[in-house]
Design a protein around this motif. Sequence first.
Motif, short mmCIF file in Angstrom:
data_model
loop_
_atom_site.label_atom_id
_atom_site.label_comp_id
_atom_site.label_asym_id
_atom_site.label_seq_id
_atom_site.Cartn_x
_atom_site.Cartn_y
_atom_site.Cartn_z
N TYR A 58 -19.79 -6.61 24.01
CA TYR A 58 -20.38 -7.26 22.84
C TYR A 58 -19.61 -8.49 22.39
O TYR A 58 -20.16 -9.34 21.69
CB TYR A 58 -20.52 -6.29 21.67
CG TYR A 58 -21.76 -5.44 21.77
CD1 TYR A 58 -23.01 -6.02 21.88
CD2 TYR A 58 -21.68 -4.07 21.75
CE1 TYR A 58 -24.15 -5.26 21.97
CE2 TYR A 58 -22.82 -3.29 21.83
CZ TYR A 58 -24.05 -3.89 21.95
OH TYR A 58 -25.18 -3.14 22.04
N LEU B 160 -22.22 -9.78 26.82
CA LEU B 160 -23.66 -9.52 26.71
C LEU B 160 -24.37 -10.64 25.97
O LEU B 160 -25.45 -11.08 26.35
CB LEU B 160 -23.90 -8.18 25.99
CG LEU B 160 -25.35 -7.76 25.78
CD1 LEU B 160 -26.07 -7.58 27.11
CD2 LEU B 160 -25.43 -6.49 24.97
N HIS C 122 -28.70 -0.37 28.17
CA HIS C 122 -28.41 -1.79 28.42
C HIS C 122 -28.41 -2.08 29.92
O HIS C 122 -28.97 -3.09 30.36
CB HIS C 122 -27.06 -2.19 27.83
CG HIS C 122 -27.10 -2.42 26.35
ND1 HIS C 122 -27.91 -3.36 25.76
CD2 HIS C 122 -26.43 -1.85 25.34
CE1 HIS C 122 -27.74 -3.36 24.46
NE2 HIS C 122 -26.84 -2.45 24.17
#
Length: 178
Positions: free
Chosen positions: A51, A55, A140
């Motif tokens: 994060y 991503l 994800h």
Amino acid sequence: SALAILTFVGCAELDEEPIGTLSPGGFFNTIDDVNAMTDGTYGLMASGNFYGSGLTTPLQLSSDMVDNGLEFSDYTEFSPFLVTPTNSFVRDFWATAYQTIATANTAIDGISLLGDDIDEQDKKFAEGEARFVRGFLYYHLVRIYGNVPYIDSPDIADPLSIEQSTSEEVYVKIIEDL
């Protein structure tokens, strides 16, 4: 003379017997031990490889949100959708995702190593949280990559021998975890 001393010292046999080793059976004694392992998954997800930017940056570079005037090759691959498997964002995101999944798997397995004196509700809560993390990560992975290897054990004998699961199979596992 110094060479002779180094040769003599360098050839001495070292015979050590480890006093103890850290193994899952020796680590997981309390519910706090399991929770610490699960807490580690959040740290991995907050890292730059996930994060932190791993991503989010590729998503922005693949969109019209940013003007990619940068010459850094890993950035320039996203705008024209010509991303290679050796791209550092792809490689590092993938590795961090599977490292996080392995950590969640270790926490899930650690629950089975706890004694009967641990409250069952605490065990269920800890397992649910670790399973959520695993399901969240696979969500994800399957959304970004499609078919991916599904690993639900912390012990992997040969990582290259793991076959990909279909995205449908992974979604079934995600639903089970969530």
